[in-house]
Write an enzyme that holds these catalytic residues in place. Structure first.
Site, PDB file in Angstrom:
ATOM      1  N   ASN A   1      35.895  50.473  44.781  1.00 10.98           N
ATOM      2  CA  ASN A   1      36.151  51.272  43.585  1.00 10.98           C
ATOM      3  C   ASN A   1      36.277  52.770  43.867  1.00 10.98           C
ATOM      4  O   ASN A   1      36.574  53.536  42.959  1.00 10.98           O
ATOM      5  CB  ASN A   1      35.081  51.004  42.518  1.00 10.98           C
ATOM      6  CG  ASN A   1      33.696  51.346  42.979  1.00 10.98           C
ATOM      7  OD1 ASN A   1      33.447  51.561  44.161  1.00 10.98           O
ATOM      8  ND2 ASN A   1      32.764  51.401  42.055  1.00 10.98           N
TER       9      ASN A   1
ATOM     10  N   ASP B   1      43.954  42.086  47.720  1.00 12.61           N
ATOM     11  CA  ASP B   1      43.727  40.738  47.202  1.00 12.61           C
ATOM     12  C   ASP B   1      44.219  40.663  45.762  1.00 12.61           C
ATOM     13  O   ASP B   1      44.240  41.664  45.058  1.00 12.61           O
ATOM     14  CB  ASP B   1      42.235  40.386  47.262  1.00 12.61           C
ATOM     15  CG  ASP B   1      41.377  41.358  46.472  1.00 12.61           C
ATOM     16  OD1 ASP B   1      41.398  42.570  46.776  1.00 12.61           O
ATOM     17  OD2 ASP B   1      40.693  40.917  45.524  1.00 12.61           O
TER      18      ASP B   1
ATOM     19  N   PHE C   1      33.405  51.733  49.548  1.00 14.00           N
ATOM     20  CA  PHE C   1      33.496  50.707  48.517  1.00 14.00           C
ATOM     21  C   PHE C   1      34.841  50.737  47.786  1.00 14.00           C
ATOM     22  O   PHE C   1      35.444  51.788  47.591  1.00 14.00           O
ATOM     23  CB  PHE C   1      32.333  50.829  47.529  1.00 14.00           C
ATOM     24  CG  PHE C   1      31.046  50.357  48.140  1.00 14.00           C
ATOM     25  CD1 PHE C   1      30.775  48.997  48.251  1.00 14.00           C
ATOM     26  CD2 PHE C   1      30.127  51.262  48.630  1.00 14.00           C
ATOM     27  CE1 PHE C   1      29.612  48.558  48.840  1.00 14.00           C
ATOM     28  CE2 PHE C   1      28.950  50.831  49.220  1.00 14.00           C
ATOM     29  CZ  PHE C   1      28.698  49.473  49.328  1.00 14.00           C
TER      30      PHE C   1
ATOM     31  N   HIS D   1      37.763  39.973  48.906  1.00 13.27           N
ATOM     32  CA  HIS D   1      38.150  41.320  48.471  1.00 13.27           C
ATOM     33  C   HIS D   1      38.683  42.167  49.627  1.00 13.27           C
ATOM     34  O   HIS D   1      39.346  43.175  49.403  1.00 13.27           O
ATOM     35  CB  HIS D   1      36.952  42.012  47.822  1.00 13.27           C
ATOM     36  CG  HIS D   1      37.263  42.785  46.574  1.00 13.27           C
ATOM     37  ND1 HIS D   1      38.434  42.674  45.858  1.00 13.27           N
ATOM     38  CD2 HIS D   1      36.526  43.708  45.906  1.00 13.27           C
ATOM     39  CE1 HIS D   1      38.404  43.477  44.805  1.00 13.27           C
ATOM     40  NE2 HIS D   1      37.253  44.129  44.826  1.00 13.27           N
TER      41      HIS D   1
ATOM     42  N   ASN E   1      40.176  47.140  40.915  1.00 13.72           N
ATOM     43  CA  ASN E   1      39.435  48.399  41.000  1.00 13.72           C
ATOM     44  C   ASN E   1      39.907  49.323  42.122  1.00 13.72           C
ATOM     45  O   ASN E   1      39.869  50.539  41.984  1.00 13.72           O
ATOM     46  CB  ASN E   1      37.936  48.137  41.135  1.00 13.72           C
ATOM     47  CG  ASN E   1      37.345  47.645  39.838  1.00 13.72           C
ATOM     48  OD1 ASN E   1      37.837  47.947  38.760  1.00 13.72           O
ATOM     49  ND2 ASN E   1      36.290  46.850  39.938  1.00 13.72           N
TER      50      ASN E   1
ATOM     51  N   TYR F   1      31.213  43.288  54.337  1.00 16.94           N
ATOM     52  CA  TYR F   1      32.184  42.583  53.493  1.00 16.94           C
ATOM     53  C   TYR F   1      33.455  42.105  54.194  1.00 16.94           C
ATOM     54  O   TYR F   1      34.340  41.569  53.536  1.00 16.94           O
ATOM     55  CB  TYR F   1      32.590  43.482  52.312  1.00 16.94           C
ATOM     56  CG  TYR F   1      31.448  43.814  51.402  1.00 16.94           C
ATOM     57  CD1 TYR F   1      31.005  42.897  50.454  1.00 16.94           C
ATOM     58  CD2 TYR F   1      30.794  45.041  51.488  1.00 16.94           C
ATOM     59  CE1 TYR F   1      29.956  43.194  49.607  1.00 16.94           C
ATOM     60  CE2 TYR F   1      29.734  45.346  50.641  1.00 16.94           C
ATOM     61  CZ  TYR F   1      29.321  44.424  49.708  1.00 16.94           C
ATOM     62  OH  TYR F   1      28.282  44.711  48.867  1.00 16.94           O
TER      63      TYR F   1
END
Length: 177
Positions: free
Chosen positions: A65, A90, A63, A17, A111, A12
């Site tokens: 979250n 972001d 991740f 994000h 999140n 990612y």
């Protein structure tokens, strides 16, 4: 401590994000330091000195979250309180090229911020840099939008806002030393 929120780097890194991690990498580059993978903290860590402040840089490599758990782990290890952490992330409510420093409590639907607030389990104000990525036209597209790469034009604007955020970080830290 200064933290850049992110999802796992390998998959990612180039997504909207992960803009918070872009900020940390740029900050580290400005201070000629490299981040090192630290398995016990589930992320990448470096130390820099700004105006006689020893600052830890941190990018979670888990991740979004659940970023809060990695941040809590390193903060606990170094006895850093939430109100002593600057979070870069972001922000859908700001256009690409815009960034804003905010000192408050709340997650505004993000999140990663929600995870931090839940894990620290405190309603306490903390600093954050909101780095704009814009918003998709259709609300249903938010997830795919934040997990996709920005356009070349957006990247240029985001990089400008990151440089502005770095300058603001230096101003903020000059007032605390």
């Amino acid at each position: 401590m200064i933290v850049g929120l992110s999802n796992p780097k390998n998959k990612y890194h180039n997504t909207r994000h992960n803009i918070g991690s872009w900020y940390i990498y740029s900050l580290a580059k400005n201070f000629n330091t490299l981040l090192k993978k630290e398995k016990k903290f589930f992320g990448f860590v470096a130390s820099i000195d700004i105006y006689s402040n020893n600052i830890r840089l941190f990018i979670p490599n888990i991740f979004m979250n659940i970023n809060g758990s990695a941040i809590y782990k390193i903060a606990s290890f170094y006895n850093i309180n939430l109100n002593e952490i600057l979070i870069a992330h972001d922000d859908l409510d700001l256009e690409s090229g815009q960034s804003k420093l905010k000192y408050s409590y709340g997650h505004s639907g993000h999140n990663g911020l929600r995870s931090i607030i839940n894990i620290f389990n405190k309603k306490i104000n903390f600093y954050r840099f909101r780095i704009g990525i814009g918003r998709p036209k259709n609300k249903k597209d938010i997830s795919s939008f934040v997990l996709s790469a920005p356009t070349t034009t957006e990247i240029d604007l985001i990089n400008i806002s990151i440089q502005y955020a770095i300058k603001e970080t230096l101003i903020l830290l000059s007032n605390t030393s």
